[in-house]
Design an enzyme around this catalytic site. Structure first.
Site, PDB file in Angstrom:
ATOM      1  CD  GLU A  48       6.813  14.810   0.170  1.00 54.32           C
ATOM      2  OE1 GLU A  48       8.048  14.743   0.064  1.00 54.32           O
ATOM      3  OE2 GLU A  48       6.079  13.851  -0.105  1.00 54.32           O
TER       4      GLU A  48
ATOM      5  CG  ASP B 105       5.389  10.425   1.237  1.00 53.03           C
ATOM      6  OD1 ASP B 105       6.368  11.138   1.517  1.00 53.03           O
ATOM      7  OD2 ASP B 105       5.419   9.506   0.402  1.00 53.03           O
TER       8      ASP B 105
END
Length: 542
Positions: free
Chosen positions: A244, A202
């Site tokens: 990401e 993330d």
């Protein structure tokens, strides 16, 4: 499960929230046992890998992306033993499992941060980024523009400012600290030892800070990713890292390294342009951005998606394109959030089955491995009355029974209310009503997934666009040298004609794989004519 080094290149991924999927104990919140009970459904759909949103210990101020302990699970989702059972049974069905590894920041409730703020001499103080002033790193943009005025927050207990790229209660970790780097490797090993198949990293562009830069995509970040990848390859072959990195194509490319950083990275720039091309009824937004995609190492793969648990991000479009997207897809101001649109796939496309099928047909045939967001396979709706991005995170709609078959709890005890409006309400839109129906979106998606899995060329093959005088027609060839698949799509709401030069394939009679029908033979002059219905498309085996 057997170790396959490049399984992700032909994989079909499914993003699921444990909380939102199925409640087994009647407390109104989905759990590991509930998800385990639905593995047969996921297998029936044809999914090869599940990506789970964070389920770690957390105060849940950011839906679990604010982690308070990397090595434990939130009690509302059951126990670690329950998770191990879920993982084992997924593997028995040849379904792999990824989870989010939020390495950029923690919750301010994490024991590391609590110790760091209390004691300036603690080793944990160095795990976070502190300053006497809020003027450092002034060139870094604010990402959550709707809620944060600064990337710095004053901590009264620490008597210092701490750095955060997202919510103020999510202090960023300091990756200049070697001890912190090792802590994160140990957190990953904890889950990999359990059998986890990999991680979605993330917010990975923001790990390091450096004065005079925008504090994104710094070389130090790539040095650390190489370190993580080396650990994975050496100790856990066959597991993967998914980046990401919501960046422009040239900035995403380094996250693959020389095939020695992340195995996969999300293709953020193509996603909004698929929607843009549909509204403009022209192929240029798609062909332009795809032409900007750099070559990636042979052992790497793009991750493609239409929607996910976040807003439809508009960071990677021009200012003019952003205004256009807001006008077309967010006519209600409540549908906007930060630099994006908080809506699900079906509402974005006005619940038009033809448009939903077309975009999925492109998703599954453009380069990359497709990711489906839970519920989009049945056309679930959203609830913009809920705050933040919660409107696209409502409970899965299993049946027309109470609470949509999601939970036995009283409706007031559900973590979010189910959607119950006339169009998207669980009373009519649910898995049970679509599961046995030959004409349902679920059945169509199941067939598309099965077809995709029969065509490894879509995971490995090259891409080349074909010229067509009609700008409303998108045509491209996927090829691996031995096989050729031609995709022809009508981006318009009216009938359109396609004229293509297929002289290389003169004499061949294309097989329409979606309709399982032979089309007329390609004449010797190579000119090939197709008439496509509104939003119609073909996958043609040549």
């Amino acid at each position: 499960m057997t170790v396959e080094q490049d399984w992700y290149k032909t994989g079909v991924f499914y993003e699921a929230s444990v909380k939102a999927f199925n409640d087994s104990n009647g407390d109104g919140i989905g759990d590991f046992e509930g998800l385990r009970q639905k593995l047969d459904y996921i297998q029936e759909l044809g999914i090869t890998c599940i990506w789970l949103l964070p389920f770690y210990a957390s105060p849940l101020r950011d839906d679990g992306y604010d982690i308070a302990d990397y090595k434990s699970v939130h009690p509302q989702y059951d126990t670690l033993e329950d998770f191990k059972r879920l993982l084992a049974e997924a593997h028995q069905r040849n379904i792999r499992v990824l989870t989010d590894m939020v390495i950029n920041h923690t919750s301010d409730q994490h024991a590391w941060f609590q110790e760091a703020r209390r004691d300036p001499t603690s080793p944990k103080r160095d795990y976070y980024v502190w300053s006497d002033t809020d003027q450092k790193y002034s060139e870094a943009r604010i990402i959550f523009t709707d809620s944060e005025a600064s990337n710095w927050t004053w901590d009264e207990e620490a008597k210092a400012y701490y750095w955060h790229r997202f919510f103020y209660h999510q202090p960023d970790l300091n990756f200049e600290s070697q001890a912190l780097q090792e802590e994160m490797l140990e957190a990953m090993r904890f889950w990999l030892d359990m059998g986890m198949d990999g991680f979605r990293l993330d917010a990975v562009p923001y790990l390091f800070e450096q004065e005079g830069t925008n504090c994104e995509n710094l070389p130090q970040t790539h040095d650390y990713l190489k370190k993580v990848r080396q650990m994975m390859d050496t100790e856990y072959p066959g597991r993967i890292l998914l980046a990401e990195a919501n960046q422009w194509p040239e900035d995403v490319r380094p996250y693959f390294g020389d095939g020695d950083e992340c195995h996969m990275a999300f293709n953020f720039p193509i996603m909004p342009r698929l929607f843009m091309a549909l509204r403009r009824e022209e192929r240029r937004p798609i062909t332009e951005i795809m032409s900007q995609l750099p070559e990636i190492p042979v052992n790497c793969q793009w991750a493609t998606f239409l929607r996910n648990h976040d807003e439809l991000t508009l960071e990677m479009v021009t200012d003019e394109e952003r205004v256009y997207m807001y006008l077309e897809y967010a006519k209600d101001p409540r549908q906007k959030i930060n630099v994006g649109i908080r809506r699900r796939l079906a509402p974005l496309l006005e619940n038009d089955r033809r448009q939903i099928e077309l975009l999925n047909g492109l998703l599954f045939s453009l380069p990359g491995s497709p990711f489906i967001y839970y519920g989009d396979e049945i056309g679930m709706g959203d609830n913009i009355a809920l705050p933040d991005r919660d409107g696209v995170r409502t409970p899965m709609q299993w049946s027309a029974e109470a609470n949509g078959g999601f939970s036995q709890a009283a409706p007031s005890d559900l973590y979010h209310p189910l959607i119950s409006d006339p169009v998207y309400g669980y009373q009519t839109l649910n898995v049970a009503s679509q599961f046995q129906s030959e004409g349902s979106l679920f059945t169509w998606m199941k067939r598309l997934i099965a077809l995709r899995k029969q065509l490894p060329i879509l995971g490995h093959g090259s891409l080349s666009f074909l010229d067509c005088p009609n700008p409303k027609i998108l045509a491209y060839l996927r090829s691996d040298g031995a096989e050729n698949l031609l995709v022809v799509a009508n981006l318009a709401s009216s009938d359109q004609e396609a004229e293509l030069d297929l002289s290389v394939y003169a004499g061949a009679a294309p097989l329409d794989l979606l309709a399982n029908a032979r089309l007329p033979q390609i004449e010797n002059n190579g000119n090939y004519h197709l008439k496509l219905s509104p939003y119609g498309f073909h996958w043609l085996k040549l």
